[in-house]
Design a protein around this motif. Structure first.
Motif, PDB file in Angstrom:
ATOM      1  N   HIS A 105      35.441  49.752  36.604  1.00 37.51           N
ATOM      2  CA  HIS A 105      34.907  50.858  35.815  1.00 37.51           C
ATOM      3  C   HIS A 105      36.037  51.484  35.008  1.00 37.51           C
ATOM      4  O   HIS A 105      37.085  51.812  35.541  1.00 37.51           O
ATOM      5  N   ARG A 106      35.807  51.626  33.721  1.00 38.14           N
ATOM      6  CA  ARG A 106      36.745  52.292  32.824  1.00 38.14           C
ATOM      7  C   ARG A 106      36.032  53.508  32.236  1.00 38.14           C
ATOM      8  O   ARG A 106      34.847  53.718  32.468  1.00 38.14           O
ATOM      9  N   GLU A 107      36.735  54.281  31.435  1.00 41.20           N
ATOM     10  CA  GLU A 107      36.138  55.490  30.857  1.00 41.20           C
ATOM     11  C   GLU A 107      34.901  55.188  30.026  1.00 41.20           C
ATOM     12  O   GLU A 107      33.919  55.911  30.058  1.00 41.20           O
ATOM     13  N   GLU A 108      34.917  54.073  29.302  1.00 41.02           N
ATOM     14  CA  GLU A 108      33.787  53.740  28.423  1.00 41.02           C
ATOM     15  C   GLU A 108      32.660  52.991  29.132  1.00 41.02           C
ATOM     16  O   GLU A 108      31.600  52.784  28.556  1.00 41.02           O
ATOM     17  N   GLY A 109      32.855  52.592  30.372  1.00 38.87           N
ATOM     18  CA  GLY A 109      31.805  51.892  31.109  1.00 38.87           C
ATOM     19  C   GLY A 109      32.379  50.811  32.011  1.00 38.87           C
ATOM     20  O   GLY A 109      33.516  50.896  32.463  1.00 38.87           O
ATOM     21  N   TRP A 110      31.597  49.780  32.238  1.00 38.44           N
ATOM     22  CA  TRP A 110      31.970  48.694  33.143  1.00 38.44           C
ATOM     23  C   TRP A 110      32.462  47.479  32.361  1.00 38.44           C
ATOM     24  O   TRP A 110      31.941  47.174  31.294  1.00 38.44           O
ATOM     25  N   GLN A 111      33.446  46.768  32.939  1.00 31.06           N
ATOM     26  CA  GLN A 111      33.947  45.527  32.360  1.00 31.06           C
ATOM     27  C   GLN A 111      33.956  44.450  33.437  1.00 31.06           C
ATOM     28  O   GLN A 111      34.412  44.698  34.550  1.00 31.06           O
ATOM     29  N   ALA A 112      33.470  43.266  33.061  1.00 26.23           N
ATOM     30  CA  ALA A 112      33.531  42.110  33.957  1.00 26.23           C
ATOM     31  C   ALA A 112      34.505  41.113  33.341  1.00 26.23           C
ATOM     32  O   ALA A 112      34.244  40.560  32.273  1.00 26.23           O
ATOM     33  N   MET A 113      35.642  40.931  34.027  1.00 27.21           N
ATOM     34  CA  MET A 113      36.668  40.040  33.519  1.00 27.21           C
ATOM     35  C   MET A 113      36.670  38.742  34.325  1.00 27.21           C
ATOM     36  O   MET A 113      36.668  38.775  35.556  1.00 27.21           O
ATOM     37  N   SER A 114      36.660  37.628  33.624  1.00 23.61           N
ATOM     38  CA  SER A 114      36.738  36.331  34.278  1.00 23.61           C
ATOM     39  C   SER A 114      38.117  36.199  34.923  1.00 23.61           C
ATOM     40  O   SER A 114      39.135  36.414  34.261  1.00 23.61           O
ATOM     41  N   THR A 115      38.159  35.849  36.200  1.00 26.97           N
ATOM     42  CA  THR A 115      39.447  35.720  36.874  1.00 26.97           C
ATOM     43  C   THR A 115      40.164  34.427  36.480  1.00 26.97           C
ATOM     44  O   THR A 115      41.382  34.376  36.523  1.00 26.97           O
ATOM     45  N   SER A 116      39.427  33.401  36.068  1.00 22.93           N
ATOM     46  CA  SER A 116      40.086  32.152  35.674  1.00 22.93           C
ATOM     47  C   SER A 116      40.565  32.183  34.220  1.00 22.93           C
ATOM     48  O   SER A 116      41.611  31.666  33.896  1.00 22.93           O
ATOM     49  N   LYS A 117      39.807  32.814  33.339  1.00 26.07           N
ATOM     50  CA  LYS A 117      40.167  32.885  31.917  1.00 26.07           C
ATOM     51  C   LYS A 117      40.966  34.132  31.585  1.00 26.07           C
ATOM     52  O   LYS A 117      41.562  34.226  30.525  1.00 26.07           O
ATOM     53  N   ASN A 118      40.948  35.106  32.489  1.00 26.40           N
ATOM     54  CA  ASN A 118      41.634  36.380  32.301  1.00 26.40           C
ATOM     55  C   ASN A 118      41.221  37.070  31.001  1.00 26.40           C
ATOM     56  O   ASN A 118      42.058  37.557  30.251  1.00 26.40           O
ATOM     57  N   GLN A 119      39.922  37.055  30.738  1.00 25.09           N
ATOM     58  CA  GLN A 119      39.388  37.750  29.561  1.00 25.09           C
ATOM     59  C   GLN A 119      38.062  38.408  29.914  1.00 25.09           C
ATOM     60  O   GLN A 119      37.359  37.968  30.816  1.00 25.09           O
ATOM     61  N   VAL A 120      37.732  39.460  29.183  1.00 21.78           N
ATOM     62  CA  VAL A 120      36.503  40.197  29.426  1.00 21.78           C
ATOM     63  C   VAL A 120      35.319  39.350  28.970  1.00 21.78           C
ATOM     64  O   VAL A 120      35.271  38.896  27.829  1.00 21.78           O
ATOM     65  N   GLU A 121      34.383  39.112  29.878  1.00 30.90           N
ATOM     66  CA  GLU A 121      33.198  38.293  29.592  1.00 30.90           C
ATOM     67  C   GLU A 121      31.935  39.126  29.405  1.00 30.90           C
ATOM     68  O   GLU A 121      30.971  38.669  28.818  1.00 30.90           O
ATOM     69  N   ALA A 122      31.936  40.363  29.949  1.00 32.65           N
ATOM     70  CA  ALA A 122      30.752  41.212  29.835  1.00 32.65           C
ATOM     71  C   ALA A 122      31.164  42.675  29.956  1.00 32.65           C
ATOM     72  O   ALA A 122      32.137  42.989  30.647  1.00 32.65           O
ATOM     73  N   THR A 123      30.418  43.531  29.257  1.00 31.46           N
ATOM     74  CA  THR A 123      30.644  44.975  29.364  1.00 31.46           C
ATOM     75  C   THR A 123      29.306  45.693  29.444  1.00 31.46           C
ATOM     76  O   THR A 123      28.298  45.201  28.948  1.00 31.46           O
ATOM     77  N   LEU A 124      29.329  46.839  30.071  1.00 30.84           N
ATOM     78  CA  LEU A 124      28.181  47.739  30.091  1.00 30.84           C
ATOM     79  C   LEU A 124      28.723  49.096  29.664  1.00 30.84           C
ATOM     80  O   LEU A 124      29.398  49.780  30.436  1.00 30.84           O
ATOM     81  N   ALA A 125      28.474  49.457  28.407  1.00 25.44           N
ATOM     82  CA  ALA A 125      28.953  50.731  27.864  1.00 25.44           C
ATOM     83  C   ALA A 125      27.935  51.816  28.190  1.00 25.44           C
ATOM     84  O   ALA A 125      26.768  51.708  27.813  1.00 25.44           O
ATOM     85  N   VAL A 126      28.384  52.848  28.904  1.00 26.17           N
ATOM     86  CA  VAL A 126      27.493  53.908  29.368  1.00 26.17           C
ATOM     87  C   VAL A 126      27.918  55.227  28.730  1.00 26.17           C
ATOM     88  O   VAL A 126      29.069  55.628  28.854  1.00 26.17           O
ATOM     89  N   PRO A 127      26.981  55.924  28.048  1.00 22.08           N
ATOM     90  CA  PRO A 127      27.331  57.222  27.459  1.00 22.08           C
ATOM     91  C   PRO A 127      27.430  58.286  28.554  1.00 22.08           C
ATOM     92  O   PRO A 127      26.463  58.563  29.243  1.00 22.08           O
ATOM     93  N   TYR A 128      28.608  58.854  28.747  1.00 21.91           N
ATOM     94  CA  TYR A 128      28.807  59.798  29.839  1.00 21.91           C
ATOM     95  C   TYR A 128      28.633  61.243  29.421  1.00 21.91           C
ATOM     96  O   TYR A 128      28.153  62.048  30.166  1.00 21.91           O
TER      97      TYR A 128
END
Length: 174
Positions: A105-128
């Protein structure tokens, strides 16, 4: 793929609409009793070769299980703590032949990072922060092509689970 939740910040009862043409791709609904929620269903609204929507994902809140396309697993089977000490993320993986994601969880929402590619594969941006004037921004989900091809429903369920738990903790502290 970019898609929008049409029910403001309610991840348990919403429709997920494509950003490019606003068509409904998934419907999320939750059965609740007086004291708690029991099941959250993710329905594919446009299944290939069918006219009626079909259930492609379920969260059983009581038994703490996820079900994707008829295959059920417990949270213990799909979520683990990383070996390195990290309070911020948990590792999520549906099965051995699938990608593992560090979801944080980051300030702008959730991030799913691939552990093998080491890059963000999905995000869920939530207005807080609610705006005093104007329309509240919707929740937005973004999935890469590789995540979309293999783990679309799993990541949607994981984001729903994590965001609901985050909202529960926030309400409990207020």
């Amino acid at each position: 793929m970019e898609a929008i939740f049409d029910n403001k910040a309610n991840v348990l009862d919403a429709k997920i609409r494509t950003a490019h043409d606003n068509s409904v791709i998934y419907s999320i609904s939750t059965d609740q009793t007086t004291w708690s929620k029991t099941y959250t269903y993710v329905r594919d609204m446009n299944p290939a070769g069918r006219e009626d929507p079909i259930v492609v994902g379920i969260i059983n809140w009581d038994k703490k299980t996820f079900e994707v396309n008829g295959h059920r697993k417990t949270l213990k089977e799909i979520r683990r703590k990383p070996r390195r000490f990290s309070l911020r993320s948990k590792l999520w993986k549906w099965s051995e032949d699938r990608e593992e994601y560090a979801i944080v969880h980051r300030e702008e929402g959730w991030q799913a990072m691939s552990t093998s590619k080491n890059q963000v594969e999905a995000t869920l941006a939530v207005p807080y922060r609610p705006q005093l004037f104007g329309k509240l921004k919707p929740i937005v989900i973004n999935l890469s092509r590789s995540a979309l091809a293999k783990d679309e429903v799993f990541l949607i369920l994981a984001f729903i689970y994590l965001e609901y738990r985050r909202q529960e903790k926030t309400e409990a502290t207020n």
